[in-house]
Design a protein around this motif. Structure first.
Motif, short mmCIF file in Angstrom:
data_model
loop_
_atom_site.label_atom_id
_atom_site.label_comp_id
_atom_site.label_asym_id
_atom_site.label_seq_id
_atom_site.Cartn_x
_atom_site.Cartn_y
_atom_site.Cartn_z
N LEU A 109 3.21 4.81 7.76
CA LEU A 109 4.00 5.88 7.12
C LEU A 109 5.34 6.05 7.82
N TYR A 110 5.35 5.95 9.14
CA TYR A 110 6.61 6.10 9.89
C TYR A 110 7.63 5.04 9.46
N TRP A 111 7.18 3.78 9.43
CA TRP A 111 8.12 2.71 9.08
C TRP A 111 8.55 2.80 7.62
N MET A 112 7.65 3.24 6.75
CA MET A 112 8.04 3.41 5.36
C MET A 112 9.09 4.51 5.22
N ALA A 113 8.91 5.60 5.97
CA ALA A 113 9.90 6.68 5.95
C ALA A 113 11.24 6.21 6.50
N ARG A 114 11.21 5.36 7.55
CA ARG A 114 12.45 4.82 8.10
C ARG A 114 13.22 4.07 7.03
N MET A 115 12.52 3.29 6.24
CA MET A 115 13.18 2.51 5.20
C MET A 115 13.72 3.40 4.09
N LEU A 116 12.92 4.34 3.64
CA LEU A 116 13.36 5.22 2.55
C LEU A 116 14.53 6.09 2.98
N GLU A 117 14.45 6.64 4.19
CA GLU A 117 15.55 7.48 4.68
C GLU A 117 16.81 6.68 4.93
N GLY A 118 16.65 5.38 5.19
CA GLY A 118 17.80 4.51 5.42
C GLY A 118 18.41 3.96 4.15
N GLY A 119 17.82 4.30 2.99
CA GLY A 119 18.40 3.89 1.71
C GLY A 119 17.83 2.61 1.14
N GLU A 120 16.68 2.16 1.65
CA GLU A 120 16.07 0.95 1.13
C GLU A 120 15.62 1.15 -0.32
N ASP A 121 15.66 0.09 -1.11
CA ASP A 121 15.17 0.11 -2.47
C ASP A 121 13.65 0.34 -2.44
N PRO A 122 13.15 1.44 -3.01
CA PRO A 122 11.70 1.70 -2.93
C PRO A 122 10.87 0.60 -3.58
#
Length: 465
Positions: free
Chosen positions: A291-304
């Motif tokens: 969950l932490y790494w997924m949040a890092r990606m989403l908060e950084g603007g990664e394409d979901p």
């Protein structure tokens, strides 16, 4: 009496005007620029490369600095270190921004560097900020001048040099990795800026309350420039009290910082590092890390949808038949995210992430395919055994197509012993089910099928498909 003529005052020379201009610009510069260290002793952090006794520091002090590439996150001192090197080695410092400059600018700077070396013997340090933004042709322009010693290159980049800098230039440079500053190092820089009366904010008699200091240091995320920029805005926005002091509180820091994007470059190395950590966390059955790494990606603007695609792959590769529902959950997540979009899309993504991370794991399906693939590549297009071929035409029947095929439903357990592959790969075992999750049942079922194959004999009348 002869009339005396007064000499006009000496005109201010160009050097005087330039000095006044530099002083004015220095005073008006942002706090982060004013507080930029000018010596290695003032430099905070990166002791693994500039600490006493380390090679780079010895090279600087001996005035024998080779071409180098400084690789690290924003605000870690790449530009500052380049300026310190130029100052300590008495070299001419020529900064170039890869964002603003082109080949013509590079050629001018390099020509001047060669002339300078020929006329005065002074070396030139060519500092290229964000060198990864130069394309191959632009980087190639620099190469011969680095090679013949006309310039010493210092490149600064936030991207992995192995991917972004051409090999010939990289082979002629040493790469030094700068790390994000620690909280103690950020605190040291903030304290220095608050107390320095000349370059810093010392004349304003400002301080941070405990909560404000903790928040500033945490939110800076190892970026000295971000910390000092936020500090300057917050102090300026805090009105002085009766005694002239300024106490910056938590809300002012939060307002000054606003929302800093998490350090994450979805087009560079960090993109691959974080998605790798995400997948490996799910594989390790660690839902909190996933969950932490997924949040890092989403908060950084990664394409979901990029993240969800990787979850679909993970469900098939790392969970497989240990829990076949995992693939259904992952594909349902893809449909949900595509349907509802963001920001609400994080809800099905969180659910799917937790399901995949906590599901039983098996890569037997993945390994089974690789084994079958290897057989196909080794043996080529082997002919299908005649009894397995379809015979829609009488001619095919006369040729033996489908002849001798045993219809499984005519046998106990709906299983029969017959050759289902070409001779050269018959008996090769690809699928090895584990004891994980549902695969334990599948393993027992396969053993039961094998028993029926051994026990069953063909019925008197064979059926064809």
């Amino acid at each position: 009496m002869a009339r005396q003529t007064r000499k006009p005052p000496a005109a201010a020379g160009p050097d005087m005007f330039e000095q006044q201009r530099e002083q004015r610009l220095s005073h008006e510069a942002p706090l982060a620029a004013r507080m930029r260290p000018t010596t290695l002793d003032e430099f905070v952090g990166q002791q693994h490369i500039v600490g006493e006794g380390h090679v780079l520091r010895r090279s600087i002090e001996a005035d024998q600095v080779p071409s180098i590439v400084l690789w690290g996150p924003p605000g870690t001192g790449k530009t500052t270190l380049a300026r310190i090197i130029a100052h300590m080695t008495q070299s001419h410092f020529e900064p170039v921004s890869a964002v603003e400059s082109g080949v013509a600018d590079l050629r001018r700077v390099l020509t001047e560097a060669r002339q300078r070396r020929g006329l005065s013997g002074q070396r030139t340090i060519l500092f290229i900020d964000e060198i990864h933004r130069f394309n191959k042709a632009q980087q190639d322009v620099v190469l011969p001048h680095v090679e013949d010693g006309s310039v010493t290159l210092i490149g600064a980049t936030t991207e992995n040099p192995s991917f972004e800098i051409v090999a010939p230039l990289l082979s002629r440079s040493r790469v030094y990795t700068l790390n994000a500053l620690t909280e103690d190092e950020i605190r040291e820089l903030v304290d220095r800026a608050l107390t320095d009366p000349e370059r810093g904010l010392g004349q304003l008699n400002a301080r941070l309350d405990d909560n404000a200091e903790s928040a500033l240091i945490s939110m800076a995320d190892g970026d000295a420039r971000a910390a000092l920029t936020t500090l300057e805005v917050a102090v300026s926005a805090t009105p002085p009290e009766a005694d002239g002091s300024r106490v910056v509180d938590l809300s002012t820091i939060e307002d000054a910082m606003q929302h800093r994007a998490v350090r994450y470059d979805k087009g560079g190395e960090e993109h691959y590092n974080v998605i790798s950590a995400f997948i490996k966390s799910m594989r390790a059955s660690d839902p909190d890390a996933a969950l932490y790494w997924m949040a890092r990606m989403l908060e950084g603007g990664e394409d979901p949808l990029f993240i969800v695609r990787r979850m679909v792959i993970f469900a098939a590769e790392d969970i497989g038949l240990a829990d076949p529902m995992a693939l259904s959950v992952a594909t349902a997540c893809q449909q949900a995210v595509h349907f509802v979009g963001m920001p609400e899309g994080y809800l099905p993504m969180s659910e799917a992430c937790l399901y995949l991370a906590t599901a039983p794991k098996s890569n037997s399906a993945y390994k089974a395919y690789l084994a079958a693939q290897q057989d196909v590549r080794n043996t080529g297009a082997l002919p299908v055994p005649l009894h397995l071929r379809n015979a829609p035409h009488p001619l095919m029947s006369r040729m033996g197509y489908a002849n001798g095929y045993k219809y499984p439903h005519d046998f106990p357990g709906h299983v029969v012993d017959q050759q289902m592959r070409p001779d050269s790969v018959q008996g090769h075992r690809y699928f090895e089910p584990t004891e994980q999750g549902l695969e334990a049942e599948i393993k027992a079922r396969i053993a039961d099928y094998e028993k029926h194959r051994r026990d069953n004999t063909p019925p008197p009348n064979e059926k064809s498909e």
